[in-house]
Design a protein around this motif. Sequence first.
Motif, PDB file in Angstrom:
ATOM      1  N   ASP B 203       0.573  -0.861   0.418  1.00  0.00           N
ATOM      2  CA  ASP B 203       0.176  -0.159   0.011  1.00  0.00           C
ATOM      3  C   ASP B 203       0.817   1.427   0.362  1.00  0.00           C
ATOM      4  O   ASP B 203       2.160   1.946   1.209  1.00  0.00           O
ATOM      5  CB  ASP B 203      -0.694  -0.105   1.222  1.00  0.00           C
ATOM      6  N   ASN B 204       1.048   1.974  -0.550  1.00  0.00           N
ATOM      7  CA  ASN B 204       1.801   3.096  -0.920  1.00  0.00           C
ATOM      8  C   ASN B 204       1.104   4.023  -1.721  1.00  0.00           C
ATOM      9  O   ASN B 204       0.967   5.224  -2.517  1.00  0.00           O
ATOM     10  CB  ASN B 204       2.837   2.462  -2.140  1.00  0.00           C
ATOM     11  N   PRO B 205       0.616   4.890  -0.611  1.00  0.00           N
ATOM     12  CA  PRO B 205      -0.326   6.454  -0.720  1.00  0.00           C
ATOM     13  C   PRO B 205       0.857   7.582  -0.645  1.00  0.00           C
ATOM     14  O   PRO B 205       0.033   9.333  -0.944  1.00  0.00           O
ATOM     15  CB  PRO B 205      -1.103   6.634   0.065  1.00  0.00           C
ATOM     16  N   TYR B 206       2.117   7.308   0.048  1.00  0.00           N
ATOM     17  CA  TYR B 206       2.219   8.500   0.340  1.00  0.00           C
ATOM     18  C   TYR B 206       3.970   8.295  -0.335  1.00  0.00           C
ATOM     19  O   TYR B 206       4.515   9.539  -0.377  1.00  0.00           O
ATOM     20  CB  TYR B 206       2.420   8.689   1.434  1.00  0.00           C
ATOM     21  N   GLY B 207       4.415   7.129  -1.130  1.00  0.00           N
ATOM     22  CA  GLY B 207       5.645   7.794  -1.941  1.00  0.00           C
ATOM     23  C   GLY B 207       6.129   8.693  -2.516  1.00  0.00           C
ATOM     24  O   GLY B 207       6.985   8.576  -2.169  1.00  0.00           O
ATOM     25  N   GLU B 208       5.615   9.161  -3.114  1.00  0.00           N
ATOM     26  CA  GLU B 208       5.769  10.412  -3.949  1.00  0.00           C
ATOM     27  C   GLU B 208       6.199  11.607  -3.045  1.00  0.00           C
ATOM     28  O   GLU B 208       7.131  12.407  -3.843  1.00  0.00           O
ATOM     29  CB  GLU B 208       4.771  10.284  -5.594  1.00  0.00           C
ATOM     30  N   LEU B 209       5.269  11.466  -2.029  1.00  0.00           N
ATOM     31  CA  LEU B 209       5.529  12.899  -0.805  1.00  0.00           C
ATOM     32  C   LEU B 209       6.512  12.717   0.157  1.00  0.00           C
ATOM     33  O   LEU B 209       7.003  12.588   0.859  1.00  0.00           O
ATOM     34  CB  LEU B 209       4.280  13.316  -0.128  1.00  0.00           C
ATOM     35  N   ARG B 210       7.958  12.439  -0.934  1.00  0.00           N
ATOM     36  CA  ARG B 210       9.222  12.453   0.090  1.00  0.00           C
ATOM     37  C   ARG B 210      10.126  14.225   0.196  1.00  0.00           C
ATOM     38  O   ARG B 210      10.662  14.337  -1.161  1.00  0.00           O
ATOM     39  CB  ARG B 210      10.394  11.105  -1.022  1.00  0.00           C
ATOM     40  N   PHE B 211      10.405  14.561   1.044  1.00  0.00           N
ATOM     41  CA  PHE B 211      10.914  15.889   1.549  1.00  0.00           C
ATOM     42  C   PHE B 211      12.316  16.087   0.988  1.00  0.00           C
ATOM     43  O   PHE B 211      12.910  16.731   0.434  1.00  0.00           O
ATOM     44  CB  PHE B 211      10.733  16.176   2.640  1.00  0.00           C
ATOM     45  N   GLU B 212      13.331  14.658   1.259  1.00  0.00           N
ATOM     46  CA  GLU B 212      14.572  14.804   1.724  1.00  0.00           C
ATOM     47  C   GLU B 212      14.605  12.779   0.772  1.00  0.00           C
ATOM     48  O   GLU B 212      14.592  12.505   1.371  1.00  0.00           O
ATOM     49  CB  GLU B 212      15.590  14.435   2.867  1.00  0.00           C
ATOM     50  N   GLY B 213      15.896  12.803  -0.038  1.00  0.00           N
ATOM     51  CA  GLY B 213      16.761  11.582  -0.086  1.00  0.00           C
ATOM     52  C   GLY B 213      15.755  11.089  -1.117  1.00  0.00           C
ATOM     53  O   GLY B 213      15.167  11.800  -2.173  1.00  0.00           O
ATOM     54  N   HIS B 288       3.298  19.850  -9.694  1.00  0.00           N
ATOM     55  CA  HIS B 288       2.640  19.811  -8.238  1.00  0.00           C
ATOM     56  C   HIS B 288       2.704  19.230  -7.389  1.00  0.00           C
ATOM     57  O   HIS B 288       2.806  19.841  -6.483  1.00  0.00           O
ATOM     58  CB  HIS B 288       0.809  19.114  -9.001  1.00  0.00           C
ATOM     59  N   VAL B 289       3.270  18.100  -7.885  1.00  0.00           N
ATOM     60  CA  VAL B 289       4.035  17.073  -5.917  1.00  0.00           C
ATOM     61  C   VAL B 289       4.667  18.227  -5.587  1.00  0.00           C
ATOM     62  O   VAL B 289       4.692  17.922  -4.331  1.00  0.00           O
ATOM     63  CB  VAL B 289       4.152  15.760  -6.834  1.00  0.00           C
ATOM     64  N   GLU B 290       5.876  18.673  -6.285  1.00  0.00           N
ATOM     65  CA  GLU B 290       6.808  19.682  -5.506  1.00  0.00           C
ATOM     66  C   GLU B 290       5.878  21.053  -4.739  1.00  0.00           C
ATOM     67  O   GLU B 290       6.775  21.517  -3.312  1.00  0.00           O
ATOM     68  CB  GLU B 290       7.917  19.672  -6.514  1.00  0.00           C
ATOM     69  N   LYS B 291       4.774  20.833  -5.216  1.00  0.00           N
ATOM     70  CA  LYS B 291       4.452  22.495  -4.371  1.00  0.00           C
ATOM     71  C   LYS B 291       3.855  21.808  -3.172  1.00  0.00           C
ATOM     72  O   LYS B 291       4.883  22.449  -1.968  1.00  0.00           O
ATOM     73  CB  LYS B 291       3.092  22.349  -5.212  1.00  0.00           C
ATOM     74  N   ILE B 292       3.256  20.512  -2.909  1.00  0.00           N
ATOM     75  CA  ILE B 292       2.920  19.820  -1.668  1.00  0.00           C
ATOM     76  C   ILE B 292       3.734  19.323  -1.101  1.00  0.00           C
ATOM     77  O   ILE B 292       3.901  19.676  -0.052  1.00  0.00           O
ATOM     78  CB  ILE B 292       2.220  18.858  -2.888  1.00  0.00           C
ATOM     79  N   LYS B 293       5.004  19.102  -1.729  1.00  0.00           N
ATOM     80  CA  LYS B 293       6.280  18.652  -0.697  1.00  0.00           C
ATOM     81  C   LYS B 293       6.580  19.878  -0.279  1.00  0.00           C
ATOM     82  O   LYS B 293       7.069  19.980   1.205  1.00  0.00           O
ATOM     83  CB  LYS B 293       7.340  17.644  -1.842  1.00  0.00           C
ATOM     84  N   ASP B 294       6.846  20.823  -1.049  1.00  0.00           N
ATOM     85  CA  ASP B 294       7.592  22.049  -0.161  1.00  0.00           C
ATOM     86  C   ASP B 294       6.346  22.486   1.124  1.00  0.00           C
ATOM     87  O   ASP B 294       6.917  22.757   2.421  1.00  0.00           O
ATOM     88  CB  ASP B 294       7.680  23.919  -1.299  1.00  0.00           C
ATOM     89  N   THR B 295       5.340  22.431   0.832  1.00  0.00           N
ATOM     90  CA  THR B 295       4.404  23.199   1.682  1.00  0.00           C
ATOM     91  C   THR B 295       4.342  21.669   3.598  1.00  0.00           C
ATOM     92  O   THR B 295       4.449  22.188   4.495  1.00  0.00           O
ATOM     93  CB  THR B 295       2.854  22.762   1.278  1.00  0.00           C
ATOM     94  N   TYR B 296       4.773  20.487   2.714  1.00  0.00           N
ATOM     95  CA  TYR B 296       3.983  19.364   3.708  1.00  0.00           C
ATOM     96  C   TYR B 296       5.638  19.274   4.586  1.00  0.00           C
ATOM     97  O   TYR B 296       5.651  19.153   6.000  1.00  0.00           O
ATOM     98  CB  TYR B 296       3.741  17.601   3.406  1.00  0.00           C
ATOM     99  N   ARG B 297       6.900  19.341   3.844  1.00  0.00           N
ATOM    100  CA  ARG B 297       8.541  19.480   4.245  1.00  0.00           C
ATOM    101  C   ARG B 297       7.933  20.615   5.576  1.00  0.00           C
ATOM    102  O   ARG B 297       8.552  20.753   6.718  1.00  0.00           O
ATOM    103  CB  ARG B 297       9.147  19.930   3.466  1.00  0.00           C
TER     104      ARG B 297
END
Lengths: 394, 394
Positions: B203-213, B288-297
Amino acid sequence: MAIRFAHRMEGIKASEIRELLKLTTRPEIISFAGGLPAPELFPVEEMKKVTLKVLEEGGQQALQYSTTEGFTPLREKIAARMAKLGIQAKADDILITNGSQQGLDFSGKIFLNPGDVVICESPSYLGAINAFKAYECEFVEVPTDDHGMIMEELERILEATPKARMIYVIPDFQNPTGRTWPVDRRKRLVELAVKYDLPVVEDNPYGELRFEGEIPPSIKSFDTDGRVIFLGTYSKTFCPGLRIGWVCASEEILTKYILVKQGADLQSSTISQRELNEFLELYNLDEHVEKIKDTYRRRRDLMLQTMKEAFPPEFKYTYPEGGLFTWVTMPKHLNARDLMVKALEKNVAFVPGGSFFPNGGHENTCRINYSNMPEDKIVEGIKRLGQVFTEALK
Amino acid sequence: MAIRFAHRMEGIKASEIRELLKLTTRPEIISFAGGLPAPELFPVEEMKKVTLKVLEEGGQQALQYSTTEGFTPLREKIAARMAKLGIQAKADDILITNGSQQGLDFSGKIFLNPGDVVICESPSYLGAINAFKAYECEFVEVPTDDHGMIMEELERILEATPKARMIYVIPDFQNPTGRTWPVDRRKRLVELAVKYDLPVVEDNPYGELRFEGEIPPSIKSFDTDGRVIFLGTYSKTFCPGLRIGWVCASEEILTKYILVKQGADLQSSTISQRELNEFLELYNLDEHVEKIKDTYRRRRDLMLQTMKEAFPPEFKYTYPEGGLFTWVTMPKHLNARDLMVKALEKNVAFVPGGSFFPNGGHENTCRINYSNMPEDKIVEGIKRLGQVFTEALK
């Protein structure tokens, strides 16, 4: 590798109709096979306006998670609309589902243990049979006549079937036969359900599409103690692509459907629910339904007239007062699956009737849809079928 | 009336999170309870354009029934995108579902008989536990450390658990702990699944939301004989309101998921699939995913910094490299359910951790979400939690 699947998977087969639909997407095919609404009637322009409004006025909420039960303003409108069927409901009695097919699956999940018996009309809706089979049930089919399930037969069967756990019926323009039950049978069904203490699943996707006469009260309208579960859908009165249906049931039972919905997919599409709700705010669904009925009535008349002229007299068919289907009974020695192969050679498709009988047999029947094809194709397709059927009798 | 429900209904309980979410819709509540994406990042303007285009260019098809498998152009794009996770897939390997929750329910339906054992991480995702419970299974929890499931413990458990029938894991920014598995554990899991001949649901809902590495290869990327079922979703990288997820599996297994989908709800929303497909055509999801990651990070950093300052040192929490959650472990004598009541008095919500352990215990834990609240509320809410936690130690 020898991955072991659950027992229930042995009973789950591909829906013959869904598989057929894949074959019938070729443009040259005249298809009477699906249960597809007429797409030229879909309110495309209205949907543009509605979607823009939903996204402008509450785009963030429309794209976010929401409650399992569904969007309350839409549930209120659904509850109010059920008055047409003699049902007094409120928003809290409604759960939004992905079409009524999801309500069927949930009904199986909530009521059926392996070996339990579902009591259904003979024939019954293929999609329901397949959904219930996933819960490893058996079926006892109740004989029907031109007015639906025969109540004396039902009583005899209930008396003889201690493992009966659920009664499943489609009393309005039944899929596949197009038949409708009269009021006395509806009342009697509830009495028998009380006597044998069984839940009743009343599936009513077509009831509003009545071409003549008055809409009869639903079976749920005679429910005295909250044992009738009503399944509704916007797939036929609005459009199926949004996948919006609903369950209306008493609190004790609806709570179970909500729990099952949580585990099954959390909730139905937030934006689809808000779009439909906005459509119901801005436009008159009754007027839209009138347009659908006018078109389908014309198509039914044309189809039955053409059948009268083109089918051999040994082929009988039902006269549906609404809905999407007529049901053909052929001479006993003919097999509709064989004739479908012949019909497909002439680029005409229908659904052989055997699959609608959970316990098999009745291969001399077929279901024919009149809602989806334009009028010239209805005439041409039925004429070609007439040739296939005439040929088969030689 | 004494309507009898199926046995399976005894195991199905309301999701504590879904019930909590109802309480936390009051505007004064600072909620770290849900797993909600940040709605201000939803591409509302883009959705307007996309929807108009879909309705203008093919409104009738967008509102009509379509195939169970899903819209082929979207399936192609999903298949291509899985290369990011080291998976070589094609459209035919993909089934569109209503979010990945539906993939979880189907996994239970396809693999589990009553009494079968699901092997899962300790703790595991509550929504999956509830979905599987509907199939009357048992759970054996495998101990975890900061790097996910411990493989030696898994092997010991598999050896001792002949009724094991499925392995269920969330290897990337796990819900609820935020932990991620290293590559060697992923490979080893596949080896053990082969040895004990079990299917693996990844189950991988979050894998793309990686903030580092770097994004590590998925477990499915090490699948040698088609036993790993990958569940994906657009709920976290796009928006959850459309309810679009997918299953990626080998042909033998995917066929079962498609059959189950037919009976469950025929198909996912035609128009939602076409809207998402059009978005992926017109816009760059990676951006779009980059924007999400910036905010969540930023939110994660702020939350963990505030925790460091406000939480008593006896309270430990995970450092998630991505995803939506951190996981708090309190001193053993504290009960997070009690502390949640105290926190709600201060208008702050979180999810007690006990529900994530299918066999109970671990009441001194809780899950805290950082994706949904704006930054000022994160600081204020964590400070208030700090007060509640400090008070609890007195």
